[in-house]
Motif scaffolding. Structure first.
Motif, mmCIF file in Angstrom:
data_model
loop_
_atom_site.group_PDB
_atom_site.id
_atom_site.type_symbol
_atom_site.label_atom_id
_atom_site.label_comp_id
_atom_site.label_asym_id
_atom_site.label_seq_id
_atom_site.Cartn_x
_atom_site.Cartn_y
_atom_site.Cartn_z
ATOM 1 N N GLY A 40 12.092 1.199 0.945
ATOM 2 C CA GLY A 40 12.860 -0.014 0.723
ATOM 3 C C GLY A 40 12.049 -1.286 0.716
ATOM 4 O O GLY A 40 12.603 -2.373 0.524
ATOM 5 N N GLY A 41 10.736 -1.155 0.912
ATOM 6 C CA GLY A 41 9.902 -2.348 0.988
ATOM 7 C C GLY A 41 9.147 -2.627 -0.283
ATOM 8 O O GLY A 41 9.295 -1.918 -1.285
ATOM 9 N N ALA A 42 8.355 -3.670 -0.248
ATOM 10 C CA ALA A 42 7.530 -4.039 -1.399
ATOM 11 C C ALA A 42 6.233 -3.244 -1.394
ATOM 12 O O ALA A 42 5.667 -2.974 -0.331
ATOM 13 C CB ALA A 42 7.219 -5.527 -1.359
ATOM 14 N N PRO A 43 5.754 -2.852 -2.563
ATOM 15 C CA PRO A 43 4.435 -2.211 -2.625
ATOM 16 C C PRO A 43 3.364 -3.178 -2.152
ATOM 17 O O PRO A 43 3.436 -4.375 -2.427
ATOM 18 C CB PRO A 43 4.267 -1.893 -4.120
ATOM 19 C CG PRO A 43 5.652 -1.919 -4.682
ATOM 20 C CD PRO A 43 6.390 -2.943 -3.882
ATOM 21 N N THR A 44 2.377 -2.641 -1.443
ATOM 22 C CA THR A 44 1.250 -3.468 -1.010
ATOM 23 C C THR A 44 -0.045 -2.851 -1.508
ATOM 24 O O THR A 44 -0.210 -1.628 -1.475
ATOM 25 C CB THR A 44 1.203 -3.627 0.517
ATOM 26 O OG1 THR A 44 1.160 -2.321 1.111
ATOM 27 C CG2 THR A 44 2.414 -4.363 1.035
ATOM 28 N N PHE B 90 11.074 -5.712 -9.080
ATOM 29 C CA PHE B 90 9.990 -6.373 -8.373
ATOM 30 C C PHE B 90 9.251 -7.326 -9.288
ATOM 31 O O PHE B 90 9.021 -7.049 -10.463
ATOM 32 C CB PHE B 90 8.978 -5.360 -7.830
ATOM 33 C CG PHE B 90 9.433 -4.594 -6.634
ATOM 34 C CD1 PHE B 90 9.814 -3.264 -6.747
ATOM 35 C CD2 PHE B 90 9.469 -5.191 -5.383
ATOM 36 C CE1 PHE B 90 10.234 -2.543 -5.638
ATOM 37 C CE2 PHE B 90 9.878 -4.477 -4.266
ATOM 38 C CZ PHE B 90 10.271 -3.156 -4.402
ATOM 39 N N PHE B 103 3.159 -8.124 -4.400
ATOM 40 C CA PHE B 103 4.555 -7.942 -4.755
ATOM 41 C C PHE B 103 5.493 -8.750 -3.876
ATOM 42 O O PHE B 103 5.267 -8.897 -2.662
ATOM 43 C CB PHE B 103 4.939 -6.464 -4.625
ATOM 44 C CG PHE B 103 4.430 -5.605 -5.751
ATOM 45 C CD1 PHE B 103 3.085 -5.255 -5.828
ATOM 46 C CD2 PHE B 103 5.292 -5.140 -6.732
ATOM 47 C CE1 PHE B 103 2.619 -4.467 -6.871
ATOM 48 C CE2 PHE B 103 4.831 -4.344 -7.774
ATOM 49 C CZ PHE B 103 3.493 -4.011 -7.844
ATOM 50 N N GLY B 104 6.567 -9.223 -4.506
ATOM 51 C CA GLY B 104 7.664 -9.810 -3.749
ATOM 52 C C GLY B 104 8.518 -8.709 -3.144
ATOM 53 O O GLY B 104 8.273 -7.514 -3.356
ATOM 54 N N ASP B 105 9.532 -9.118 -2.380
ATOM 55 C CA ASP B 105 10.388 -8.138 -1.701
ATOM 56 C C ASP B 105 11.410 -7.499 -2.622
ATOM 57 O O ASP B 105 12.117 -6.583 -2.225
ATOM 58 C CB ASP B 105 11.108 -8.803 -0.525
ATOM 59 C CG ASP B 105 10.150 -9.140 0.607
ATOM 60 O OD1 ASP B 105 10.452 -10.062 1.385
ATOM 61 O OD2 ASP B 105 9.084 -8.491 0.695
#
Lengths: 109, 112
Positions: A40-44, B90, B103-105
């Protein structure tokens, strides 16, 4: 076009080492990146390989062999917080980035 | 915090409608990218802008369009929405092409 293949799931215990392989087929290959995404999070961003060889960033390392169209991400000293999806992504053509389907890593105590 | 801001975080609308998703890139980043992530799917590249100009297109439907404004923020417009457009969208930004993307949330779009 382009295609990337990586395993769908990997399970390991805390403290173990996990290697996620990525093979790709693409025209105009420029480099290979790895991204981590928690549910559910943003890719890093984790790492990038533009040249053959190993790149080390703390517990994570990434490798690229351009001649074999192959790379891998090595996760060492696994921790519970490393449970996530890991994506390889190829940079190709004119500024394009294509992601693999992702590998779900589950770390068990 | 990646420094990339996306609004809104959640959007619920009906089929046939039109929505606009907004993205503010990290300070200093000139490249903006849009991605779609459906349930249990990988990230599908939609489109990229660099300093206001479109630089690359991926699998973006004709019903979708985007632009990057002079202040470098970007908007993704989705029209004639279908149930299958329900996904996480995204935005990412980078200093330039081939640089690490931040990336944003994401905006979670639900079509009812």
């Amino acid at each position: 076009g382009q295609s990337l293949e990586q395993p769908s799931e990997v399970t390991a215990v805390e403290g173990a080492i996990v290697q996620i392989n990525c093979t790709y087929q693409t025209s105009g290959f420029y480099g290979l990146s790895w991204y981590q995404q928690h549910d559910g999070g943003a890719p890093t961003f984790l790492s990038y390989n533009g040249l053959d060889g190993l790149e080390e960033t703390g517990r994570f390392s990434s490798f690229l062999s351009r001649s074999d169209s192959y790379g891998y991400l090595l996760l060492q000293e696994l921790q519970m917080k490393d449970s996530a999806s890991y994506f390889c992504a190829v940079h190709w053509g004119d500024y394009k980035l294509s992601f693999g389907a992702g590998t779900t890593v589950t770390v068990r105590a | 915090d990646s420094g990339v801001t996306q609004t809104p975080k959640h959007l619920i609308t009906a089929t046939g409608q039109r929505v606009t998703l907004r993205c503010s890139p990290r300070s200093g980043d000139l490249s903006v990218y849009w991605y779609q992530q459906s349930l249990d799917q990988g990230l599908q590249f939609l489109i990229q802008y660099y300093n206001g100009e479109e630089r690359a297109k991926g699998n973006i439907l004709e019903r979708f369009s985007a632009q990057q404004f002079p202040d470098l923020h970007s908007e993704l417009n989705l029209s004639s929405l279908e149930l299958g457009d329900s996904a996480l969208y995204f935005c990412a930004s980078s200093l330039g092409p081939y640089q690490p993307q931040h990336f944003g949330d994401g905006t979670r779009l639900s079509i009812l």
